[in-house]
Design a protein around this motif. Structure first.
Motif, PDB file in Angstrom:
ATOM      1  N   VAL A   1       0.855  -1.191   0.000  1.00  0.00           N
ATOM      2  CA  VAL A   1       0.000   0.000   0.000  1.00  0.00           C
ATOM      3  C   VAL A   1       0.890   1.241   0.000  1.00  0.00           C
ATOM      4  N   GLY A   2       1.938   1.219   0.842  1.00  0.00           N
ATOM      5  CA  GLY A   2       2.872   2.338   0.890  1.00  0.00           C
ATOM      6  C   GLY A   2       3.605   2.536  -0.424  1.00  0.00           C
ATOM      7  N   VAL A   3       4.069   1.443  -1.014  1.00  0.00           N
ATOM      8  CA  VAL A   3       4.815   1.506  -2.275  1.00  0.00           C
ATOM      9  C   VAL A   3       3.920   2.050  -3.396  1.00  0.00           C
ATOM     10  N   LEU A   4       2.715   1.532  -3.502  1.00  0.00           N
ATOM     11  CA  LEU A   4       1.799   1.994  -4.549  1.00  0.00           C
ATOM     12  C   LEU A   4       1.365   3.438  -4.320  1.00  0.00           C
ATOM     13  N   SER A   5       1.216   3.825  -3.057  1.00  0.00           N
ATOM     14  CA  SER A   5       0.869   5.219  -2.749  1.00  0.00           C
ATOM     15  C   SER A   5       1.980   6.152  -3.204  1.00  0.00           C
ATOM     16  N   ALA A   6       3.232   5.715  -3.003  1.00  0.00           N
ATOM     17  CA  ALA A   6       4.364   6.518  -3.455  1.00  0.00           C
ATOM     18  C   ALA A   6       4.326   6.694  -4.971  1.00  0.00           C
ATOM     19  N   CYS A   7       3.989   5.627  -5.670  1.00  0.00           N
ATOM     20  CA  CYS A   7       3.892   5.703  -7.135  1.00  0.00           C
ATOM     21  C   CYS A   7       2.801   6.674  -7.559  1.00  0.00           C
ATOM     22  N   VAL A   8       1.694   6.703  -6.822  1.00  0.00           N
ATOM     23  CA  VAL A   8       0.607   7.640  -7.120  1.00  0.00           C
ATOM     24  C   VAL A   8       1.102   9.073  -6.966  1.00  0.00           C
ATOM     25  N   HIS A   9       1.792   9.354  -5.848  1.00  0.00           N
ATOM     26  CA  HIS A   9       2.300  10.702  -5.588  1.00  0.00           C
ATOM     27  C   HIS A   9       3.287  11.140  -6.660  1.00  0.00           C
ATOM     28  N   GLY A  10       4.097  10.199  -7.141  1.00  0.00           N
ATOM     29  CA  GLY A  10       5.117  10.541  -8.119  1.00  0.00           C
ATOM     30  C   GLY A  10       4.691  10.370  -9.557  1.00  0.00           C
ATOM     31  N   GLY A  11       3.468   9.897  -9.784  1.00  0.00           N
ATOM     32  CA  GLY A  11       3.002   9.671 -11.143  1.00  0.00           C
ATOM     33  C   GLY A  11       3.794   8.605 -11.877  1.00  0.00           C
TER      34      GLY A  11
ATOM     35  N   GLU B   1       6.295   1.937 -12.873  1.00  0.00           N
ATOM     36  CA  GLU B   1       6.709   1.345 -11.602  1.00  0.00           C
ATOM     37  C   GLU B   1       5.504   0.808 -10.841  1.00  0.00           C
ATOM     38  N   GLY B   2       4.397   1.558 -10.870  1.00  0.00           N
ATOM     39  CA  GLY B   2       3.194   1.118 -10.174  1.00  0.00           C
ATOM     40  C   GLY B   2       2.672  -0.194 -10.717  1.00  0.00           C
ATOM     41  N   ARG B   3       2.642  -0.307 -12.036  1.00  0.00           N
ATOM     42  CA  ARG B   3       2.219  -1.570 -12.653  1.00  0.00           C
ATOM     43  C   ARG B   3       3.136  -2.713 -12.223  1.00  0.00           C
ATOM     44  N   ARG B   4       4.455  -2.429 -12.217  1.00  0.00           N
ATOM     45  CA  ARG B   4       5.421  -3.485 -11.892  1.00  0.00           C
ATOM     46  C   ARG B   4       5.269  -3.949 -10.447  1.00  0.00           C
ATOM     47  N   TYR B   5       5.100  -2.996  -9.529  1.00  0.00           N
ATOM     48  CA  TYR B   5       4.956  -3.376  -8.121  1.00  0.00           C
ATOM     49  C   TYR B   5       3.630  -4.088  -7.867  1.00  0.00           C
ATOM     50  N   PHE B   6       2.599  -3.672  -8.596  1.00  0.00           N
ATOM     51  CA  PHE B   6       1.295  -4.320  -8.456  1.00  0.00           C
ATOM     52  C   PHE B   6       1.390  -5.784  -8.885  1.00  0.00           C
TER      53      PHE B   6
ATOM     54  N   ILE C   1       2.586 -11.857  -8.122  1.00  0.00           N
ATOM     55  CA  ILE C   1       3.378 -12.946  -8.704  1.00  0.00           C
ATOM     56  C   ILE C   1       4.529 -13.378  -7.811  1.00  0.00           C
ATOM     57  N   ASP C   2       5.303 -12.409  -7.328  1.00  0.00           N
ATOM     58  CA  ASP C   2       6.508 -12.745  -6.550  1.00  0.00           C
ATOM     59  C   ASP C   2       6.207 -13.113  -5.101  1.00  0.00           C
ATOM     60  N   TYR C   3       5.168 -12.479  -4.532  1.00  0.00           N
ATOM     61  CA  TYR C   3       4.916 -12.688  -3.103  1.00  0.00           C
ATOM     62  C   TYR C   3       3.569 -13.348  -2.810  1.00  0.00           C
ATOM     63  N   GLY C   4       2.777 -13.596  -3.821  1.00  0.00           N
ATOM     64  CA  GLY C   4       1.513 -14.294  -3.605  1.00  0.00           C
ATOM     65  C   GLY C   4       0.520 -13.536  -2.752  1.00  0.00           C
ATOM     66  N   ILE C   5       0.615 -12.206  -2.756  1.00  0.00           N
ATOM     67  CA  ILE C   5      -0.298 -11.372  -1.972  1.00  0.00           C
ATOM     68  C   ILE C   5      -1.444 -10.921  -2.877  1.00  0.00           C
ATOM     69  N   MET C   6      -2.651 -11.316  -2.535  1.00  0.00           N
ATOM     70  CA  MET C   6      -3.812 -10.914  -3.330  1.00  0.00           C
ATOM     71  C   MET C   6      -4.171  -9.456  -3.023  1.00  0.00           C
ATOM     72  N   PRO C   7      -4.295  -8.641  -4.048  1.00  0.00           N
ATOM     73  CA  PRO C   7      -4.618  -7.223  -3.823  1.00  0.00           C
ATOM     74  C   PRO C   7      -5.955  -7.054  -3.123  1.00  0.00           C
ATOM     75  N   GLY C   8      -5.993  -6.089  -2.199  1.00  0.00           N
ATOM     76  CA  GLY C   8      -7.235  -5.732  -1.529  1.00  0.00           C
ATOM     77  C   GLY C   8      -7.733  -4.394  -2.050  1.00  0.00           C
ATOM     78  N   LEU C   9      -8.782  -3.888  -1.460  1.00  0.00           N
ATOM     79  CA  LEU C   9      -9.349  -2.618  -1.904  1.00  0.00           C
ATOM     80  C   LEU C   9      -8.334  -1.469  -1.888  1.00  0.00           C
ATOM     81  N   PRO C  10      -7.476  -1.359  -0.844  1.00  0.00           N
ATOM     82  CA  PRO C  10      -6.492  -0.258  -0.858  1.00  0.00           C
ATOM     83  C   PRO C  10      -5.530  -0.336  -2.038  1.00  0.00           C
ATOM     84  N   HIS C  11      -5.112  -1.557  -2.401  1.00  0.00           N
ATOM     85  CA  HIS C  11      -4.186  -1.718  -3.528  1.00  0.00           C
ATOM     86  C   HIS C  11      -4.874  -1.361  -4.845  1.00  0.00           C
ATOM     87  N   PHE C  12      -6.097  -1.850  -5.011  1.00  0.00           N
ATOM     88  CA  PHE C  12      -6.836  -1.518  -6.223  1.00  0.00           C
ATOM     89  C   PHE C  12      -7.102  -0.014  -6.296  1.00  0.00           C
TER      90      PHE C  12
END
Length: 263
Positions: free
Chosen positions: A121-131, A135-140, A145-156
């Motif tokens: 959530v923090g990483v994606l928020s940083a991408c939002v602030h920086g446009g 990078e946002g697509r890659r971290y998402f 894929i790499d960590y098996g974490i299913m996105p929740g509402l904050p990530h989406f």
């Protein structure tokens, strides 16, 4: 209660300090934070690591906007866990320090610490602030894929906001419609704000319909839709929206508007 505890002659322990520091973080009171920092060193447990207290301090300084002080605490920690790194990343992202947040995430991975859903959530928020769309697509994707974490509402919400701000409305809409859970008002609101910013009437109408199904009483949706029509010179549509508001007995709340991505 903490002040009463001290007056009664009791000495706070690490559990006490974590609770008090968390409360102070909610207040964002820097002066009180500096006073509590001194108390932390008197409350160190001889049995357990003080990592919880120090993590709380990092979070506290982050919420107070003093990432320099948060970083000093972070550097002096003998042990760091996922919460330590995440607190730094979220703090940097919260205050628009985009490069620092992403660099911290990179160092976290190099240190072999596995990120969790809050970290992303923090990483994606940083991408939002920086446009930072790429990078946002890659971290998402990395999160899934790499960590098996299913996105929740904050990530989406972050990825939709990121794409919407960049004018990639169709891609943002596809993500919303492909979510495994039903999108909430915040996510549709991000897309609505993007529609207003880029003058996309057709999609704005579709998004407004979704928002009104979730919150029929939300006058802000009508206001943004009216503004969208006005930006395109569609004055008949503007009058129609105003008529609907009067018919539904909706009046714009003074000094209030629907949050949009252009704010």
């Amino acid at each position: 209660m903490f002040m009463e505890l001290r007056k009664c002659g009791f000495e706070p322990d690490d559990v006490t300090m974590v609770s008090v520091i968390s409360s102070c973080g909610s207040l964002g009171d820097l002066d009180l934070a500096l006073q509590l920092h001194k108390c932390v060193f008197h409350a160190k447990s001889l049995v357990k690591s003080d990592i919880l207290m120090l993590n709380s301090l990092i979070d506290l300084y982050g919420k107070c906007g003093r990432m320099d002080l948060a970083f000093r605490v972070f550097l002096r920690m003998k042990q760091r866990n996922v919460s330590s790194w995440t607190s730094m990343i979220v703090g940097y992202a919260m205050h628009g320090h985009v490069d620092e947040a992403l660099e911290c995430f990179c160092c976290m991975r190099e240190a072999g610490v596995r990120p969790n859903h809050v970290t992303f959530v923090g990483v994606l928020s940083a991408c939002v602030h920086g446009g930072k769309v790429q990078e946002g697509r890659r971290y998402f994707d990395m999160m899934k894929i790499d960590y098996g974490i299913m996105p929740g509402l904050p990530h989406f919400g972050c990825i939709v906001d990121l794409l919407g701000r960049a004018g990639l409305l169709e891609e943002a809409r596809e993500i919303v419609e492909g979510m495994p859970v039903k999108a909430n008002v915040a996510i549709w609101g991000c897309l609505m704000g993007a529609c207003e910013k880029y003058g996309d009437v057709k999609m704005g109408e579709l998004v407004a319909k979704q928002l009104l199904e979730l919150e029929p009483w939300n006058d802000g949706v009508y206001v943004v839709l009216s503004n969208l029509y006005a930006s395109r010179g569609m004055w008949e549509a503007v009058d129609r929206i105003r008529g609907l508001m009067k018919q539904s007995k909706l009046a714009k709340i003074p000094a209030y508007s629907l949050a949009t991505s252009s704010d």
